[in-house]
Motif scaffolding. Sequence first.
Motif, PDB file in Angstrom:
ATOM      1  N   GLN A  31      -3.628  14.812   6.147  1.00  0.00           N
ATOM      2  CA  GLN A  31      -4.363  14.591   4.903  1.00  0.00           C
ATOM      3  C   GLN A  31      -3.540  13.598   4.099  1.00  0.00           C
ATOM      4  O   GLN A  31      -2.346  13.831   3.855  1.00  0.00           O
ATOM      5  CB  GLN A  31      -4.506  15.906   4.155  1.00  0.00           C
ATOM      6  CG  GLN A  31      -5.191  15.800   2.821  1.00  0.00           C
ATOM      7  CD  GLN A  31      -5.266  17.176   2.169  1.00  0.00           C
ATOM      8  OE1 GLN A  31      -5.505  18.181   2.832  1.00  0.00           O
ATOM      9  NE2 GLN A  31      -5.036  17.209   0.870  1.00  0.00           N
ATOM     10  N   ILE A  32      -4.169  12.479   3.697  1.00  0.00           N
ATOM     11  CA  ILE A  32      -3.453  11.388   3.048  1.00  0.00           C
ATOM     12  C   ILE A  32      -4.143  11.036   1.732  1.00  0.00           C
ATOM     13  O   ILE A  32      -5.367  10.895   1.685  1.00  0.00           O
ATOM     14  CB  ILE A  32      -3.426  10.140   3.961  1.00  0.00           C
ATOM     15  CG1 ILE A  32      -2.799  10.485   5.318  1.00  0.00           C
ATOM     16  CG2 ILE A  32      -2.697   8.992   3.285  1.00  0.00           C
ATOM     17  CD1 ILE A  32      -2.976   9.399   6.369  1.00  0.00           C
ATOM     18  N   ALA A  33      -3.359  10.860   0.678  1.00  0.00           N
ATOM     19  CA  ALA A  33      -3.875  10.381  -0.603  1.00  0.00           C
ATOM     20  C   ALA A  33      -3.483   8.908  -0.742  1.00  0.00           C
ATOM     21  O   ALA A  33      -2.369   8.518  -0.396  1.00  0.00           O
ATOM     22  CB  ALA A  33      -3.301  11.194  -1.757  1.00  0.00           C
ATOM     23  N   ALA A  34      -4.426   8.101  -1.250  1.00  0.00           N
ATOM     24  CA  ALA A  34      -4.178   6.677  -1.445  1.00  0.00           C
ATOM     25  C   ALA A  34      -4.936   6.205  -2.681  1.00  0.00           C
ATOM     26  O   ALA A  34      -5.823   6.908  -3.179  1.00  0.00           O
ATOM     27  CB  ALA A  34      -4.635   5.884  -0.215  1.00  0.00           C
ATOM     28  N   ASN A  35      -4.616   5.020  -3.159  1.00  0.00           N
ATOM     29  CA  ASN A  35      -5.331   4.462  -4.312  1.00  0.00           C
ATOM     30  C   ASN A  35      -6.823   4.350  -4.038  1.00  0.00           C
ATOM     31  O   ASN A  35      -7.638   4.475  -4.937  1.00  0.00           O
ATOM     32  CB  ASN A  35      -4.781   3.085  -4.672  1.00  0.00           C
ATOM     33  CG  ASN A  35      -3.399   3.174  -5.281  1.00  0.00           C
ATOM     34  OD1 ASN A  35      -2.944   4.241  -5.671  1.00  0.00           O
ATOM     35  ND2 ASN A  35      -2.724   2.050  -5.366  1.00  0.00           N
ATOM     36  N   GLN A  36      -7.196   4.106  -2.775  1.00  0.00           N
ATOM     37  CA  GLN A  36      -8.600   3.951  -2.398  1.00  0.00           C
ATOM     38  C   GLN A  36      -9.330   5.286  -2.350  1.00  0.00           C
ATOM     39  O   GLN A  36     -10.533   5.323  -2.191  1.00  0.00           O
ATOM     40  CB  GLN A  36      -8.736   3.276  -1.024  1.00  0.00           C
ATOM     41  CG  GLN A  36      -8.044   1.945  -0.913  1.00  0.00           C
ATOM     42  CD  GLN A  36      -6.613   2.054  -0.392  1.00  0.00           C
ATOM     43  OE1 GLN A  36      -5.901   3.026  -0.655  1.00  0.00           O
ATOM     44  NE2 GLN A  36      -6.173   1.039   0.322  1.00  0.00           N
ATOM     45  N   GLY A  37      -8.609   6.386  -2.430  1.00  0.00           N
ATOM     46  CA  GLY A  37      -9.201   7.714  -2.326  1.00  0.00           C
ATOM     47  C   GLY A  37      -8.575   8.466  -1.166  1.00  0.00           C
ATOM     48  O   GLY A  37      -7.613   8.010  -0.550  1.00  0.00           O
ATOM     49  N   GLN A  47       0.849  -1.185   0.000  1.00  0.00           N
ATOM     50  CA  GLN A  47       0.000   0.000   0.000  1.00  0.00           C
ATOM     51  C   GLN A  47       0.891   1.243   0.000  1.00  0.00           C
ATOM     52  O   GLN A  47       1.917   1.277   0.673  1.00  0.00           O
ATOM     53  CB  GLN A  47      -0.888   0.017   1.245  1.00  0.00           C
ATOM     54  CG  GLN A  47      -1.780  -1.210   1.378  1.00  0.00           C
ATOM     55  CD  GLN A  47      -2.867  -1.232   0.322  1.00  0.00           C
ATOM     56  OE1 GLN A  47      -3.760  -0.397   0.342  1.00  0.00           O
ATOM     57  NE2 GLN A  47      -2.788  -2.189  -0.581  1.00  0.00           N
ATOM     58  N   HIS A  48       0.481   2.271  -0.752  1.00  0.00           N
ATOM     59  CA  HIS A  48       1.240   3.512  -0.863  1.00  0.00           C
ATOM     60  C   HIS A  48       0.353   4.654  -0.378  1.00  0.00           C
ATOM     61  O   HIS A  48      -0.685   4.928  -0.984  1.00  0.00           O
ATOM     62  CB  HIS A  48       1.678   3.755  -2.302  1.00  0.00           C
ATOM     63  CG  HIS A  48       2.378   2.580  -2.911  1.00  0.00           C
ATOM     64  ND1 HIS A  48       3.690   2.286  -2.642  1.00  0.00           N
ATOM     65  CD2 HIS A  48       1.944   1.605  -3.744  1.00  0.00           C
ATOM     66  CE1 HIS A  48       4.038   1.184  -3.298  1.00  0.00           C
ATOM     67  NE2 HIS A  48       2.990   0.754  -3.973  1.00  0.00           N
ATOM     68  N   LEU A  49       0.738   5.278   0.716  1.00  0.00           N
ATOM     69  CA  LEU A  49      -0.012   6.392   1.287  1.00  0.00           C
ATOM     70  C   LEU A  49       0.848   7.653   1.180  1.00  0.00           C
ATOM     71  O   LEU A  49       1.993   7.665   1.640  1.00  0.00           O
ATOM     72  CB  LEU A  49      -0.355   6.130   2.750  1.00  0.00           C
ATOM     73  CG  LEU A  49      -1.075   4.817   3.073  1.00  0.00           C
ATOM     74  CD1 LEU A  49      -1.354   4.729   4.577  1.00  0.00           C
ATOM     75  CD2 LEU A  49      -2.350   4.682   2.278  1.00  0.00           C
TER      76      LEU A  49
END
Length: 145
Positions: free
Chosen positions: A114-120, A92-94
Amino acid sequence: MCVLSIPSGPPEFPAELGEGVWLIGWFGGLDHFSWFKFAFAGPDVGTFDLLDPLGVTLTPFYPCQGKGLFTTDAAQGILHLTLPATCNLPVQHLTFEAFFPPGDFPPHATLAAQIAANQGPLGGYQHAADFCNADFTACGDPFMP
């Protein structure tokens, strides 16, 4: 003259990960969060413990518990998580985009991210280490005052 803007992570990254415990996930009909306790073995690598949350509205963000590995890219603000094998998920990449004061919610949080991830988009909420028990098998309900 053309000036290029190179993205970079917040200046507190990754040092803030090692402070306290982190609740990471997103709010919805059920609140999907997991607890993390990071332990650095070097400036940008280490292990983490992953724990399901306890609370009436809470369900796990990651479908597992246990120990995993992490690396960071401080320049970009990226946290790479190798989750416990029982998760059966790829790395996983956060991306930690910003840190800021949490305001009044969750009531026990000491810092927010505030975190961006593949899941949104995700939220991260740092809590004092003693918000969880000493052996990191249970944490308090983060949404109860």
